[in-house]
Design a protein around this motif. Structure first.
Motif, PDB file in Angstrom:
ATOM      1  N   ALA A  65       1.099  -1.095  -0.227  1.00 30.33           N
ATOM      2  CA  ALA A  65      -0.067  -0.537  -0.298  1.00 30.33           C
ATOM      3  C   ALA A  65       0.775   1.010   0.219  1.00 30.33           C
ATOM      4  N   GLY A  66       2.213   0.514  -0.228  1.00 31.00           N
ATOM      5  CA  GLY A  66       3.143   2.519   0.329  1.00 31.00           C
ATOM      6  C   GLY A  66       4.396   2.884   1.174  1.00 31.00           C
ATOM      7  N   ALA A  67       3.714   1.612   2.056  1.00 30.61           N
ATOM      8  CA  ALA A  67       4.371   2.120   3.452  1.00 30.61           C
ATOM      9  C   ALA A  67       5.778   2.099   3.520  1.00 30.61           C
ATOM     10  N   THR A  68       6.961   2.940   3.856  1.00 27.02           N
ATOM     11  CA  THR A  68       7.485   2.720   3.881  1.00 27.02           C
ATOM     12  C   THR A  68       8.175   1.862   5.075  1.00 27.02           C
ATOM     13  N   PRO A  69       9.450   1.473   4.948  1.00 27.48           N
ATOM     14  CA  PRO A  69       9.476   0.399   6.661  1.00 27.48           C
ATOM     15  C   PRO A  69      10.445   1.370   7.713  1.00 27.48           C
ATOM     16  N   GLU A  70      10.396   2.170   7.754  1.00 22.45           N
ATOM     17  CA  GLU A  70      10.523   3.059   8.493  1.00 22.45           C
ATOM     18  C   GLU A  70       9.381   3.523   8.987  1.00 22.45           C
ATOM     19  N   GLU A  71       7.855   3.482   8.340  1.00 22.52           N
ATOM     20  CA  GLU A  71       6.274   4.217   8.490  1.00 22.52           C
ATOM     21  C   GLU A  71       6.239   3.154   9.134  1.00 22.52           C
ATOM     22  N   ILE A  72       6.246   2.123   9.162  1.00 22.19           N
ATOM     23  CA  ILE A  72       6.302   0.736   9.263  1.00 22.19           C
ATOM     24  C   ILE A  72       6.779   0.118  11.312  1.00 22.19           C
ATOM     25  N   LYS A  73       7.911   0.690  10.791  1.00 28.14           N
ATOM     26  CA  LYS A  73       8.612   0.412  12.693  1.00 28.14           C
ATOM     27  C   LYS A  73       8.097   1.534  13.750  1.00 28.14           C
ATOM     28  N   GLU A  74       7.484   3.125  12.663  1.00 23.36           N
ATOM     29  CA  GLU A  74       6.731   3.710  13.942  1.00 23.36           C
ATOM     30  C   GLU A  74       5.301   3.229  14.370  1.00 23.36           C
ATOM     31  N   ALA A  75       4.657   2.045  13.218  1.00 26.46           N
ATOM     32  CA  ALA A  75       3.446   2.042  13.676  1.00 26.46           C
ATOM     33  C   ALA A  75       3.594   1.063  14.735  1.00 26.46           C
ATOM     34  N   ILE A  76       4.900   0.096  14.895  1.00 26.85           N
ATOM     35  CA  ILE A  76       3.805  -1.096  15.646  1.00 26.85           C
ATOM     36  C   ILE A  76       5.053  -0.353  16.583  1.00 26.85           C
ATOM     37  N   MET A  77       5.923   0.663  16.964  1.00 26.16           N
ATOM     38  CA  MET A  77       6.551   1.275  18.277  1.00 26.16           C
ATOM     39  C   MET A  77       5.467   1.646  18.776  1.00 26.16           C
ATOM     40  N   LEU A  78       4.524   1.596  18.032  1.00 25.37           N
ATOM     41  CA  LEU A  78       3.577   3.006  19.357  1.00 25.37           C
ATOM     42  C   LEU A  78       2.479   1.363  20.377  1.00 25.37           C
ATOM     43  N   ALA A  79       2.173   0.766  19.388  1.00 23.51           N
ATOM     44  CA  ALA A  79       2.206  -0.616  20.210  1.00 23.51           C
ATOM     45  C   ALA A  79       2.359  -0.564  21.296  1.00 23.51           C
ATOM     46  N   ILE A  80       3.605   0.280  22.191  1.00 16.27           N
ATOM     47  CA  ILE A  80       3.923  -0.533  23.731  1.00 16.27           C
ATOM     48  C   ILE A  80       3.883   0.245  24.639  1.00 16.27           C
ATOM     49  N   PRO A  81       3.909   1.840  24.701  1.00 20.48           N
ATOM     50  CA  PRO A  81       2.934   2.237  25.182  1.00 20.48           C
ATOM     51  C   PRO A  81       1.028   1.703  25.440  1.00 20.48           C
ATOM     52  N   ALA A  82       1.023   1.228  24.657  1.00 15.09           N
ATOM     53  CA  ALA A  82      -0.544   0.808  24.469  1.00 15.09           C
ATOM     54  C   ALA A  82      -0.107  -0.842  25.018  1.00 15.09           C
ATOM     55  N   SER A  83      -0.181  -1.687  24.964  1.00 18.72           N
ATOM     56  CA  SER A  83       0.568  -3.037  25.599  1.00 18.72           C
ATOM     57  C   SER A  83       1.591  -3.352  26.538  1.00 18.72           C
ATOM     58  N   GLY A  84       2.150  -2.862  26.329  1.00 22.63           N
ATOM     59  CA  GLY A  84       3.892  -3.270  26.682  1.00 22.63           C
ATOM     60  C   GLY A  84       4.720  -3.512  26.144  1.00 22.63           C
ATOM     61  N   LEU A  85       6.282  -3.406  26.317  1.00 23.18           N
ATOM     62  CA  LEU A  85       7.460  -3.803  26.262  1.00 23.18           C
ATOM     63  C   LEU A  85       7.311  -5.855  26.139  1.00 23.18           C
ATOM     64  N   CYS A  86       6.757  -5.847  26.887  1.00 22.52           N
ATOM     65  CA  CYS A  86       6.590  -7.361  26.822  1.00 22.52           C
ATOM     66  C   CYS A  86       6.084  -8.125  25.690  1.00 22.52           C
ATOM     67  N   ASN A  87       4.723  -7.782  25.211  1.00 22.04           N
ATOM     68  CA  ASN A  87       4.250  -8.012  24.740  1.00 22.04           C
ATOM     69  C   ASN A  87       5.051  -7.843  23.152  1.00 22.04           C
ATOM     70  N   PHE A  88       4.945  -6.728  23.038  1.00 20.66           N
ATOM     71  CA  PHE A  88       5.896  -6.021  22.014  1.00 20.66           C
ATOM     72  C   PHE A  88       7.276  -7.296  21.180  1.00 20.66           C
ATOM     73  N   LEU A  89       8.363  -7.151  22.634  1.00 19.01           N
ATOM     74  CA  LEU A  89       9.209  -7.642  22.286  1.00 19.01           C
ATOM     75  C   LEU A  89       8.492  -9.201  22.104  1.00 19.01           C
ATOM     76  N   SER A  90       7.771  -9.796  22.509  1.00 14.29           N
ATOM     77  CA  SER A  90       7.223 -11.499  22.078  1.00 14.29           C
ATOM     78  C   SER A  90       7.533 -11.528  20.655  1.00 14.29           C
ATOM     79  N   ILE A  91       7.064 -10.974  20.264  1.00 13.19           N
ATOM     80  CA  ILE A  91       6.827 -11.089  18.794  1.00 13.19           C
ATOM     81  C   ILE A  91       8.104 -10.329  17.622  1.00 13.19           C
ATOM     82  N   LEU A  92       8.525  -9.152  18.427  1.00 15.87           N
ATOM     83  CA  LEU A  92       9.779  -7.974  17.530  1.00 15.87           C
ATOM     84  C   LEU A  92      10.454  -9.251  16.726  1.00 15.87           C
TER      85      LEU A  92
END
Length: 103
Positions: A65-92
């Motif tokens: 759809a035209g997203a850059t890797p940097e945009e994707i990384k930023e979007a997925i990093m925004l999940a950290i405050p909402a769901s916690g670092l452990c959730n993020f790290l489990s699928i990183l």
């Protein structure tokens, strides 16, 4: 593009329910967001709920759809405050494998 084998099985085993789910997915999108933005938002949600198979699929969709890797990384990093670092790290690791595969 990556596949979500569990979702494929869901469609095979429960075709009527899968069809209704597809209609739900379409109905919640008013088209106010472009496809790239929609995929980035969806990625953040998928990270928060830790659903790695769909993350792989939607990384591919976001790139198409035209997203850059940097945009994707930023979007997925925004999940950290909402769901916690452990959730993020489990699928990183798997998430980064998919993103790097597409680059």
């Amino acid at each position: 593009m990556s596949r979500n084998l569990a979702f494929d099985q869901f469609k095979e085993e429960f075709p009527k329910t899968a069809s209704i789910f597809g209609q739900l997915y379409q109905s919640v999108s008013s088209k106010a967001l472009d496809e790239k933005t929609r995929q980035l938002v969806y990625l953040g949600i998928l990270i928060a709920v830790r659903y790695e198979p769909a993350v792989r699929v939607h990384i591919s969709k976001a790139l198409k759809a035209g997203a850059t890797p940097e945009e994707i990384k930023e979007a997925i990093m925004l999940a950290i405050p909402a769901s916690g670092l452990c959730n993020f790290l489990s699928i990183l690791p798997n998430m980064m494998d998919e993103l790097n595969k597409e680059e």
